[in-house]
Design an enzyme around this catalytic site. Sequence first.
Site, PDB file in Angstrom:
ATOM      1  N   ASP A  53      31.701   6.196 -70.471  1.00 10.34           N
ATOM      2  CA  ASP A  53      31.447   7.422 -71.222  1.00 10.34           C
ATOM      3  C   ASP A  53      32.737   8.223 -71.151  1.00 10.34           C
ATOM      4  O   ASP A  53      33.016   8.869 -70.136  1.00 10.34           O
ATOM      5  CB  ASP A  53      30.285   8.203 -70.583  1.00 10.34           C
ATOM      6  N   GLU A  59      31.569   4.517 -75.562  1.00 14.41           N
ATOM      7  CA  GLU A  59      30.914   5.377 -76.552  1.00 14.41           C
ATOM      8  C   GLU A  59      31.829   5.580 -77.748  1.00 14.41           C
ATOM      9  O   GLU A  59      33.021   5.866 -77.597  1.00 14.41           O
ATOM     10  CB  GLU A  59      30.563   6.738 -75.938  1.00 14.41           C
ATOM     11  N   ASP A  72      27.528  12.184 -66.912  1.00 17.74           N
ATOM     12  CA  ASP A  72      28.464  11.215 -67.477  1.00 17.74           C
ATOM     13  C   ASP A  72      28.289   9.842 -66.836  1.00 17.74           C
ATOM     14  O   ASP A  72      28.463   8.811 -67.486  1.00 17.74           O
ATOM     15  CB  ASP A  72      29.912  11.672 -67.253  1.00 17.74           C
TER      16      ASP A  72
END
Lengths: 185, 185
Positions: free
Chosen positions: A7, A68, A141
């Site tokens: 992430d 991501e 996260d």
Amino acid sequence: MRVLGVDPGLTRCGVGVVEGVAGRPLTMLGVGVVRTSADADLGSRLVGIERGVEAWLDEYRPELVAVERVFSQHNVRTVMGTAQASAVAMLCAARRGIPVALHTPSEVKAAVTGSGRADKAQVGAMVTRLLRLDAPPRPADAADALALAICHIWRAPAVNRLQQAHAAAKASRPSSNVPVRKVPR
Amino acid sequence: MRVLGVDPGLTRCGVGVVEGVAGRPLTMLGVGVVRTSADADLGSRLVGIERGVEAWLDEYRPELVAVERVFSQHNVRTVMGTAQASAVAMLCAARRGIPVALHTPSEVKAAVTGSGRADKAQVGAMVTRLLRLDAPPRPADAADALALAICHIWRAPAVNRLQQAHAAAKASRPSSNVPVRKVPR
């Protein structure tokens, strides 16, 4: 299949390693956050992200890195840092010949919670349940990185089937770039 | 002072090396473009940018790398690739301990043409004149990379004076974080 989820972020870059196959219980191998100081200059921060991601790749040797997919529409102020951190993570993987897969935030949320609009708490709760953890990983996260890895493992069979179907369809039909010439006998 | 200017982009990443000091004629040492194929996956493209930038750093050993500062407001569709390519360029420099400076497109245009709203042709024409070239470097990304290097060399003295003034002001006044305590005699 062993997947490192990332992430991306400059201040907190979530990382999580999940092992398993779709349809079977999954196992978390590791989770954490690569941090860089907001006081440091941008170049040093990117070097910090690189060192952190390299250390995770060295330790866990994932077969794939799921990152991501960053959209420019959201969070205009932070999106540049996110794009830059994601570039470093992709670079580290590609340099080693490890395939990189990108998933959008809504694909990840839909995969783990059933809703593309789930909030952080719902994602954290489902990650905790799916990986049989005692508590949701902190910060968010880190949980998001695990969710990315889970999303990839679950989506991979469908994505592979699609790619195979495309390849088969391509192989069975004449290429549209080559003109078909009718030669009289 | 030897500066490598980088106009970041995934398809065409402009690179140009300029040597000189403010107030004296400047010399172009090299100019070119690092290209990656739009058909390749993103990870491979970032590896291509890394290899290209590393080759320029190896060959020219610049003292500083000047990179265009990417804004998310403009060209929403291409800004992600630009941010990612710029991250790789900054990473390559920072990893070697080479300082990185960022300049906005309007700072660069203002520095070389006198107007922050100059078009590509004006920038190309001024770069050609300032570096005493026979023709404007092509493509425009290459000319922009040289303009970035020129901008940095010309702005560096002013930026340094500002930083020194800040540091001096900071050293001469008591820190506002430390409460001043009046002790009676």
